[in-house]
Design a protein around this motif. Sequence first.
Motif, mmCIF file in Angstrom:
data_model
loop_
_atom_site.group_PDB
_atom_site.id
_atom_site.type_symbol
_atom_site.label_atom_id
_atom_site.label_comp_id
_atom_site.label_asym_id
_atom_site.label_seq_id
_atom_site.Cartn_x
_atom_site.Cartn_y
_atom_site.Cartn_z
ATOM 1 N N ILE A 168 8.102 -12.359 7.521
ATOM 2 C CA ILE A 168 7.114 -10.935 8.123
ATOM 3 C C ILE A 168 5.792 -10.638 8.053
ATOM 4 O O ILE A 168 4.961 -10.286 7.967
ATOM 5 C CB ILE A 168 7.889 -9.541 6.833
ATOM 6 N N VAL A 169 5.903 -9.232 9.591
ATOM 7 C CA VAL A 169 4.794 -8.441 9.553
ATOM 8 C C VAL A 169 4.605 -7.257 9.085
ATOM 9 O O VAL A 169 5.521 -6.469 9.976
ATOM 10 C CB VAL A 169 4.079 -8.305 11.658
ATOM 11 N N ARG A 170 4.009 -6.609 8.698
ATOM 12 C CA ARG A 170 4.156 -5.542 7.874
ATOM 13 C C ARG A 170 2.992 -4.187 7.775
ATOM 14 O O ARG A 170 1.787 -4.526 7.259
ATOM 15 C CB ARG A 170 5.482 -5.264 6.742
ATOM 16 N N VAL A 171 3.687 -2.913 8.038
ATOM 17 C CA VAL A 171 2.792 -2.068 7.685
ATOM 18 C C VAL A 171 3.000 -0.841 6.640
ATOM 19 O O VAL A 171 4.497 -0.715 6.714
ATOM 20 C CB VAL A 171 3.188 -0.373 9.386
ATOM 21 N N ASP A 172 2.517 -0.874 5.595
ATOM 22 C CA ASP A 172 3.104 -0.539 3.987
ATOM 23 C C ASP A 172 1.520 -0.342 3.823
ATOM 24 O O ASP A 172 0.426 -1.029 3.000
ATOM 25 C CB ASP A 172 3.438 -1.856 3.442
ATOM 26 N N ASP A 173 2.038 1.704 3.287
ATOM 27 C CA ASP A 173 -0.028 2.355 3.409
ATOM 28 C C ASP A 173 0.171 2.112 1.646
ATOM 29 O O ASP A 173 -1.348 2.390 1.031
ATOM 30 C CB ASP A 173 0.250 3.678 3.309
ATOM 31 N N ARG A 174 1.264 1.389 0.978
ATOM 32 C CA ARG A 174 0.864 1.019 -0.812
ATOM 33 C C ARG A 174 0.955 -0.721 -1.046
ATOM 34 O O ARG A 174 0.824 -1.665 -1.957
ATOM 35 C CB ARG A 174 1.919 1.378 -1.647
ATOM 36 N N VAL A 175 0.845 -1.005 0.403
ATOM 37 C CA VAL A 175 1.273 -3.087 0.659
ATOM 38 C C VAL A 175 1.256 -3.485 -0.029
ATOM 39 O O VAL A 175 2.436 -4.170 0.251
ATOM 40 C CB VAL A 175 -0.724 -3.078 0.952
ATOM 41 N N GLN A 179 9.638 -2.027 15.019
ATOM 42 C CA GLN A 179 10.373 -1.460 13.687
ATOM 43 C C GLN A 179 10.046 -0.863 13.023
ATOM 44 O O GLN A 179 9.793 -1.155 11.742
ATOM 45 C CB GLN A 179 11.369 -2.961 14.008
ATOM 46 N N PHE A 180 10.295 0.155 13.092
ATOM 47 C CA PHE A 180 10.525 1.171 11.389
ATOM 48 C C PHE A 180 11.870 0.647 11.080
ATOM 49 O O PHE A 180 13.053 1.192 11.228
ATOM 50 C CB PHE A 180 10.573 2.460 11.638
ATOM 51 N N GLN A 181 11.396 0.990 9.636
ATOM 52 C CA GLN A 181 12.661 -0.079 8.259
ATOM 53 C C GLN A 181 12.017 -0.239 6.999
ATOM 54 O O GLN A 181 11.692 -1.207 7.035
ATOM 55 C CB GLN A 181 12.883 -0.866 9.177
ATOM 56 N N LEU A 182 12.400 0.936 6.714
ATOM 57 C CA LEU A 182 11.551 1.065 5.145
ATOM 58 C C LEU A 182 12.006 -0.053 4.092
ATOM 59 O O LEU A 182 11.816 -0.623 3.585
ATOM 60 C CB LEU A 182 12.428 2.263 4.572
ATOM 61 N N LEU A 183 13.269 -0.986 3.975
ATOM 62 C CA LEU A 183 13.831 -1.395 3.728
ATOM 63 C C LEU A 183 14.535 -2.472 4.133
ATOM 64 O O LEU A 183 15.403 -2.341 5.064
ATOM 65 C CB LEU A 183 15.165 -0.563 2.236
ATOM 66 N N VAL A 190 7.619 -1.469 10.173
ATOM 67 C CA VAL A 190 6.834 -0.375 9.334
ATOM 68 C C VAL A 190 7.843 0.015 8.102
ATOM 69 O O VAL A 190 8.697 0.498 8.522
ATOM 70 C CB VAL A 190 6.186 0.800 10.702
ATOM 71 N N GLY A 191 7.332 -0.291 7.257
ATOM 72 C CA GLY A 191 7.439 0.569 6.406
ATOM 73 C C GLY A 191 6.864 1.821 5.445
ATOM 74 O O GLY A 191 6.977 2.714 6.960
ATOM 75 N N PRO A 192 6.477 2.042 4.113
ATOM 76 C CA PRO A 192 6.045 4.057 4.117
ATOM 77 C C PRO A 192 4.389 3.734 4.718
ATOM 78 O O PRO A 192 4.114 3.647 4.464
ATOM 79 C CB PRO A 192 6.003 3.447 2.262
#
Lengths: 133, 164
Positions: free
Chosen positions: B5-12, B141-145, B104-106
Amino acid sequence: MKILLLSHGNSASGILDGYSMIAGNNSNIDYIQLDESGISKFSNKVTDYLDKNNQVLVICDIAGGTPYNVSFDYFLSHSDKIRVISGLNLPMLLELGTSNVDILDEAVSLAKKAGQTGIQIAEDEEPDNDIDF
Amino acid sequence: MAISIVRVDDRVIHGQTMTLWTKARPVDGILVVGDNIAHNTLRRKVLKAAANELKVGIYTVEDAPDKIQKGIDSKKNFFLISDSPQTFSQLVDNGVDFGKTLNVGPMNTRPGTKVLGRTVAIDQKDYEAFDNIANHGIDVQFQLLPDDEIKHWSTMKAKYDSMD
């Protein structure tokens, strides 16, 4: 499989609240709490719940307390449909609720492992950066 | 490819990463990219601790391409995470190929951001970064969980454009 949380006071609903914040709602997790309304009312609610559901993992806050004793008593005559464990904590519940385990004995092992490894001691160590590709 | 997975998450790396995403995707280690994180010893310590038994490598944008390639070539599986889309935009500009999907997460509210969803707030620089990434043929893709419905950049972009 259902998961039933039992506690003295509000810790069961509190831990479930923490669970929902991280992992979202889970309709397979329920709780019953012992409060001022008394032991017999609590006991009836628990028995009623266990009668109505098949395959329930009961997680109690503490071994030997009333919630544990009530469910242990039920377990002795219904070992085909419930298991009882104690030491409810958030890491344990997260692992159980987010895995797809559906067999009681497997759930028990998973809960024990997650509950124990969830206890970590913070240590201030220099971070290394070696990934083994 | 062994970047799962490649993800943006501001809390990492945090509770949702460790309890949900690690079950949804195979993972043997976590690659974190971000100059601000790589230069912050305290944050590095916290992220290493958050990852429990998983190994974490934290890299600058300059050092990342080599590590990402090693991750892709490896038989093991890695999460690639940054706290900002601007990092991935830079990587794309530097010719780094990390795959065709960016999750993309939080992204929490900060000064200058527009709120696009319960957990997504982006500013103009983020907007330009997502646009740049999408223009390189990457599906954002914006998807938190893992079980949440996916919203694509085109939808979020239209929402941003419609706001004052």
